[in-house]
Design a protein around this motif. Structure first.
Motif, mmCIF file in Angstrom:
data_model
loop_
_atom_site.group_PDB
_atom_site.id
_atom_site.type_symbol
_atom_site.label_atom_id
_atom_site.label_comp_id
_atom_site.label_asym_id
_atom_site.label_seq_id
_atom_site.Cartn_x
_atom_site.Cartn_y
_atom_site.Cartn_z
ATOM 1 N N MET A 212 40.902 47.550 26.118
ATOM 2 C CA MET A 212 39.520 48.178 26.682
ATOM 3 C C MET A 212 39.195 49.334 25.776
ATOM 4 N N TYR B 237 41.898 44.053 24.107
ATOM 5 C CA TYR B 237 42.543 43.787 25.429
ATOM 6 C C TYR B 237 43.038 45.039 25.915
ATOM 7 N N ARG C 245 33.543 37.484 31.578
ATOM 8 C CA ARG C 245 33.585 38.139 32.884
ATOM 9 C C ARG C 245 33.552 39.616 32.509
ATOM 10 N N LYS C 246 33.167 40.213 33.687
ATOM 11 C CA LYS C 246 33.318 41.704 33.539
ATOM 12 C C LYS C 246 34.750 42.312 33.077
ATOM 13 N N GLY C 247 34.867 43.225 32.225
ATOM 14 C CA GLY C 247 36.221 43.826 31.828
ATOM 15 C C GLY C 247 37.078 42.841 31.334
ATOM 16 N N SER C 248 36.384 41.750 30.641
ATOM 17 C CA SER C 248 37.251 40.692 29.891
ATOM 18 C C SER C 248 36.906 40.759 28.303
#
Lengths: 240, 107
Positions: free
Chosen positions: A117, A115, A209-212
């Motif tokens: 990233m 989370y 989803r992108k970035g998840s």
């Protein structure tokens, strides 16, 4: 709201907390589990069904153990292991328990870094978790081998009640199978994290989803569940 | 950008629970190691088991921070297992008694 905003339903400040919120969520249209990605909700529902499977195993174990007229083998002695000296009771099982707890800890850190990233840390922690899981399965294989050499079979054993073997192989076998599958998926998810699939939103199975990084959390739920089941097996099968 | 949707919490709480799980596991191992027997043994095993399970579910699996709609949907149904356990206890007692009668008297 744009479609993508609705899709990712971020923490809505408008949600009612507590019991009124519970009633509101369940009586609302479209989705009951607010703030929860569908993948995670599905993982929870799968784990709920798995809970019943393992419960059926443990309850059937309880039933055969309570109803047998032959004395039950003493787990403390059956699973004792000697390192040259006096046999230490349950030592391998204790080590396996600690390994699984350690792996749960690395998993929870992986979810957290996901989370944040932090791609590299997440992947490394996932791989450590997988390695610990694999060593757990290895020790279980060792334990099975030892017991089989001692003449434990699903239909009987030299130490006592015949049901001991059948419940042992079924319960630990099913749990070990869960761990093995978990290791496999940990490696798959680690690879995807490492490649940055969740940053770019690359298409494929187990994508998001992108970035998840929610897949990492669903993976974490599964892994903690495996640890959770072991807590019950440890208490009821090995310690009781 | 961080997803507010995700379960993100300070690492401290995880480390505390992690340590606690180790301690509780050693306690339950001690129960066996020091040959605690009888009702005390079973009580201790159950206490440590439920504490461990509780911490794993609440903190590691984030149920503590989920909305009640999800937590109750997950935690509610397994309560029914108590009924199942009750039924099977009754059933196994019965089986044990019949086995006692038939295996001993052979009639």
């Amino acid at each position: 709201m744009t479609p993508s905003d609705t899709d990712s339903t971020i923490a809505q400040p408008g949600l009612t907390p507590g019991l009124p919120g519970l009633a509101e969520d369940w009586s609302s249209d479209q989705r009951t589990f607010k703030n929860v990605p569908w993948g995670k909700a599905m993982m929870w529902i799968f784990l709920l069904s798995d809970t019943f499977i393992f419960s059926c195993f443990l309850i059937s174990y309880m039933t055969v153990r309570m109803s047998t007229t032959v004395p039950w083998p003493i787990p403390s002695e059956v699973f004792a292991l000697s390192f040259g000296g006096e046999p230490i009771p349950l030592i391998l099982i204790a080590i396996m328990t600690f390994i699984l707890i350690t792996s749960s800890g690395t998993m929870v850190l992986a979810v957290n870094y996901g989370y944040r990233m932090d791609r590299k840390k997440t992947a490394i922690l996932l791989l450590i978790t997988a390695a610990l899981g694999a060593s757990f399965v290895g020790m279980q294989a060792f334990e099975w081998t030892k017991l089989i050499h001692e003449g434990v079979r699903p239909w009987g054993n030299p130490m006592g009640a015949a049901q001991f073997g059948s419940t042992f192989f079924m319960i630990t076998g099913f749990h070990g199978f869960h761990v093995s599958i978990g290791v496999l998926f940990l490696i798959l998810v680690a690879r995807k994290v490492w490649r940055g699939d969740y940053d770019t939103g690359k298409r494929g199975f187990f994508t998001s989803r992108k970035g998840s990084y929610e897949i990492v959390e669903s993976m974490g739920l599964y892994w903690h569940f495996v640890d959770l089941v072991w807590v019950f097996i440890f208490a009821f099968f090995y310690l009781w | 950008m961080a997803h507010a949707q995700g379960q993100q919490h300070p690492l401290g709480v995880y480390f505390k629970v992690w340590a606690l799980l180790f301690v509780l596991s050693s306690f339950s191992y001690m129960v066996d190691y020091y040959h605690v027997e009888g009702y005390l043994r079973w009580t201790l095993i159950l206490i440590f088991m439920f504490l461990k399970a509780g911490f794993i579910i609440a903190i590691f699996m984030h149920i503590k921070w989920e909305r009640l709609a999800l937590s109750y949907a997950i935690l509610g149904p397994p309560v029914l297992l108590l009924v199942f356990i009750g039924i099977m206890t009754y059933e196994s007692d019965y089986t044990f008694l019949t086995r006692g009668i038939f295996f001993v008297t052979g009639s």
